[in-house]
Design an enzyme around this catalytic site. Structure first.
Site, PDB file in Angstrom:
ATOM      1  N   LYS A 166       8.944  19.477 -28.379  1.00  0.00           N
ATOM      2  CA  LYS A 166       9.165  19.240 -29.637  1.00  0.00           C
ATOM      3  C   LYS A 166       9.980  19.107 -29.732  1.00  0.00           C
ATOM      4  O   LYS A 166      10.924  17.889 -29.601  1.00  0.00           O
ATOM      5  CB  LYS A 166       9.505  21.705 -28.580  1.00  0.00           C
ATOM      6  CG  LYS A 166       9.068  22.454 -28.689  1.00  0.00           C
ATOM      7  CD  LYS A 166       9.664  23.666 -28.465  1.00  0.00           C
ATOM      8  CE  LYS A 166      10.268  23.746 -29.610  1.00  0.00           C
ATOM      9  NZ  LYS A 166      10.390  25.442 -28.959  1.00  0.00           N
ATOM     10  N   HIS A 197      12.458  20.173 -32.544  1.00  0.00           N
ATOM     11  CA  HIS A 197      13.306  21.778 -32.699  1.00  0.00           C
ATOM     12  C   HIS A 197      13.803  21.957 -31.325  1.00  0.00           C
ATOM     13  O   HIS A 197      13.248  22.593 -30.571  1.00  0.00           O
ATOM     14  CB  HIS A 197      12.678  22.031 -33.919  1.00  0.00           C
ATOM     15  CG  HIS A 197      11.244  23.094 -33.818  1.00  0.00           C
ATOM     16  ND1 HIS A 197      10.198  22.491 -33.621  1.00  0.00           N
ATOM     17  CD2 HIS A 197      11.659  24.487 -32.757  1.00  0.00           C
ATOM     18  CE1 HIS A 197       9.174  23.506 -32.867  1.00  0.00           C
ATOM     19  NE2 HIS A 197       9.982  24.694 -33.059  1.00  0.00           N
TER      20      HIS A 197
END
Length: 226
Positions: free
Chosen positions: A108, A110
């Site tokens: 990911k 974020h």
């Protein structure tokens, strides 16, 4: 827990549980290696709270009896994620509270980011998985753990199939478990082995389950390793 007759009582209890849960089935199943196996073990079918909780108890009991030392648990995606979480909960219940982490397949960019989720990966790490077919998942976990600066120390699995691994489509004279132990240097702990399954089937002689003994024994004779 090994009885005076050499029987591993915990393994026998686990095999019976796996059969009754429909996780361990008999028939004809094609393995990833292209073999026709007379039995199939699918840990994904420990699919409700009661079964998953009892499975975690078996992992916990085997681990604590093994004497393997570890500082945290790691659950490799995907099946290792719920297994590792359940084992962490059970270990805490019996007084052995340890951190737990797992990986995601896609990083990911974020939130917390990266591929690792959970507690910081450090110290001696115990990998929790269901079975070991080729050692590929173990190698991936080892790389992730080492990249985090921790030590991949041991692996615990539900079932050791005790059969030859394949490399380049060819049978080799070691199992995935032996490869991880001898080539990668990790301890491996299994709740039960194929030998325990055979012992269980032998004790069901004359019954429906006992009828599968000959085919499973023949499969072990052809593909088995100790």
């Amino acid at each position: 827990m090994v009885a005076s007759d050499g029987q591993d009582a915990l393994a026998q209890e686990f095999v019976q549980f796996a059969v009754e849960s429909g996780v361990l089935r008999f028939g004809e199943f094609k393995t990833k290696a292209g073999r026709l196996s007379p039995y199939f073990f699918n840990a994904g079918l420990f699919d409700d709270g009661a079964k998953l909780g009892r499975l975690a108890q078996f992992y916990s009991r085997r681990l604590l009896a093994s004497g393997i030392e570890f500082d945290m648990l790691f659950g490799p995606a995907y099946k290792g994620i719920p297994l590792g979480a359940a084992v962490a909960v059970e270990l805490a219940r019996v007084g052995r509270n340890v951190p737990y982490a797992y990986n995601r397949k896609e990083a990911k960019d974020h939130g917390e980011g990266g591929t690792l989720v959970g507690a910081p990966v450090k110290g001696r790490v115990l990998i929790v998985d269901d079975v070991m077919s080729a050692g590929t998942a173990a190698r991936e976990s080892i790389s992730l753990i080492q990249a985090a600066g921790a030590t991949p120390h041991a692996v615990v699995i539900a079932l050791d199939r005790q059969e030859k691994a394949t490399e380049g489509g060819q049978d080799v004279n070691h199992s995935a478990v032996q490869y991880v132990r001898e080539r990668l240097g990790l301890q491996v702990c299994a709740i039960a082995r194929l030998a325990d399954l055979l012992q269980y089937l032998r004790q069901q002689a004359g019954g429906e389950l006992g009828a599968h003994y000959a085919r499973v024994a023949a499969y072990r004779e052809r593909y088995g390793v100790d």
